[in-house]
Write an enzyme that holds these catalytic residues in place. Structure first.
Site: not given
Length: 559
Positions: A122, A474
């Site tokens: 990420d 997320s």
């Protein structure tokens, strides 16, 4: 034109530096070649990085075969999954700036001629792209590839986040302990970035859309042999870029960023990409307002033509086999700046024309502009009296009937308090869960409200409640959610004065996030509000909480 490295390695004036290199095994032949760095974020803690040592060996092979010398070094990489739901998540977004700074230091201190960036997850991917944009040397990003999907659970292939959904089901007696424990063994069968279209895979896809990765590099699974072949091809390509003097600043431009935004919208990628592309743009001195306007305008004219988990049952391996980013670029080519140069040395248009697909099309995963899955936005920018600057949501992951939702606020001043209330059955249909003081400064670090959303899903409330926050989500989250609310609560944004029972409306088609109070009432409450003490006053988080910009500006460290 001489290489950067030759300015510190030429005889006789720089023989001291040559002796330093020779002390670790470099030869005269090596030191006459362009010195190519490999910034490798391999470690044994992150599934998406576990194969990068092997990938790096193939990159090294390609560099040597093409006439370069290799200088490999390590880069930190923390796992968002492991950090979820506890204090560790405070560090995840701030690690992005550390990664960019780390690479800058190594490249500039050693005058490397080019750099291959190896990462998958990420914050690592955007941190590496920020470094590439900042350094203005030839650079290529190569991900480690996604993991394969797990055992079928709840009607689709499972992935690591399925465990959080399953916990909600276990708590509400929808599954038994045996099924839950078996899932733990079977939901993550291989290494690789998580098998869903979360932030990790979104950013790998956008790196390819930017032109910073070789065509097709984003989605070849971690355990496929093609991933190793891509490593060698990348090694060859970086030497060619160095020899051609094609630096990252020629590839990462406002036009290529617009291409990446198009792909983001067309594929329904993670909301976090708004933060990260803005952070990359900041390295080019592109204003945050310009980027926000681009997200807003391009989202209105980019249909969604790809649907992947969490928006459908298809995972990243399915996305790859359907043609991946090359197929998406081909289908939306009329919307792109096809003249943008890429790491192949060719333009986006030329790459599209010459790409050879290995698998047949699958219109269940990737369709076309004339038959899109949705004409609505993949992502949407909201504004309103609760988000005077901006907020971000993801219509692609929200049921159509939830695109307009009004409910009563249930307010929590941290992630943990909200999660505890959800698991204890304290949230009911019609509630809007408000989680505040989780922004870039207030969190600090803008934690993801991943578990809270997964618990609502597991409790059967995903289509009956909403969640809003100045934190993030997320890329695997679904339900009705709005994040990145700016100004954040810790900076005195209106979110700071929401009370239990206040009515809130999320209107995605109208682009509005509204607190049903008068301007006078909001102003009166803000006059009585007191700024909370910072949660961290020392260490890196103390620095970040003081210097982080707003989510609307990419949450970058700003001097």
């Amino acid at each position: 034109m001489e290489q950067r490295s030759s300015t510190i390695l030429s005889k006789p004036d720089w023989s001291f530096n040559r002796s330093v290199f020779k002390s670790v095994g470099y030869s005269d032949d090596d030191l006459n070649r362009p010195v190519i760095g490999i910034a490798n974020s391999w470690n044994e803690l992150v599934p998406g990085h576990a194969n990068l040592r092997q990938v790096a060996e193939h990159v090294r092979k390609g560099i040597y075969r093409a006439g370069g010398a290799v200088a490999e070094f390590g880069v930190i990489a923390a796992c968002d999954g492991t950090a979820q739901g506890h204090a560790g998540m405070h560090y995840i977004l701030p690690s992005r700036d550390l990664i960019a700074n780390d690479i800058e230091v190594m490249v500039e201190a050693h005058r490397l001629d080019g750099i291959v960036l190896l990462g998958s997850c990420d914050k690592i991917v955007p941190g590496m792209l920020m470094a590439a944009a900042r350094l203005k040397i030839p650079a290529i990003f190569l991900p480690g590839g996604p993991m394969l999907g797990g055992v079928t659970f709840d009607g689709r292939k499972s992935d690591l986040t399925t465990m959080s959904e399953a916990l909600g089901m276990l708590k509400s007696d929808k599954i038994d302990a045996t099924s839950y424990e078996q899932l733990e063994e079977l939901c993550g069968p291989t290494c690789g970035s998580c098998a869903f279209y979360g932030t990790a895979n979104t950013m790998c896809c956008l790196a390819e859309a930017l032109g910073m990765s070789l065509p097709g590099a984003a989605l070849v699974p971690a355990v496929y042999a093609d991933r190793l072949r891509l490593g060698e091809e990348t090694g060859r390509a970086i030497v060619a870029l160095v020899n051609s003097r094609i630096s990252a600043e020629k590839i990462i431009t406002y036009q290529s960023l617009e291409n990446a935004i198009r792909v983001l919208m067309a594929t329904g990628g993670s909301t976090n990409a708004v933060l990260h592309l803005s952070a990359v743009a900041a390295e080019l001195d592109i204003a945050a307002a310009t980027m926000m306007a681009a997200y807003d305008s391009l989202s209105r004219s980019t249909p969604q033509i790809a649907k992947v988990n969490p928006a459908s049952r298809y995972d990243m391996e399915d996305f790859h086999r359907a043609g991946g980013i090359p197929r998406v670029l081909q289908e939306i080519s009329s919307l792109l700046h096809e003249d943008c140069i890429t790491v192949t040395g060719k333009t986006v248009g030329q790459n599209i024309e010459t790409y050879r697909f290995k698998y047949p099309p699958d219109t269940n995963v990737i369709t076309s502009l004339d038959k899109p899955f949705s004409k609505q936005k993949g992502l949407a920018i909201l504004r309103g009296n609760l988000a005077p600057a901006t907020a971000v949501t993801k219509p692609a992951a929200i049921a159509p009937e939830m695109h307009v939702f009004t409910g009563s606020a249930r307010v929590f001043d941290c992630e943990e308090a909200a999660e505890a209330a959800i698991l204890k059955g304290g949230i009911k249909a019609g509630d809007v869960v408000v989680i505040r003081y989780e922004g870039p400064k207030g969190g600090p670090g803008m934690r993801e409200m991943y578990k809270a959303m997964k618990y609502l899903y597991g409790m059967g409330l995903a289509k009956k409640t909403a969640l809003i926050t100045d934190g993030r989500f997320s890329g695997t989250n679904n339900g009705c959610f709005v994040g990145h609310i700016s100004p954040e609560a810790a900076e005195g944004g209106p979110l700071a004065v929401v009370r239990d029972g206040d009515r809130i409306t999320i209107d995605i088609p109208g682009g509005n996030l509204q607190l049903h109070l008068s301007d006078q009432e909001i102003s009166t409450r803000l006059e009585l509000w007191h700024r909370p003490e910072p949660k961290f006053t020392r260490g890196y988080l103390g620095i970040y909480s003081k210097l982080a910009s707003s989510a609307a500006e990419g949450a970058v460290i700003k001097l």
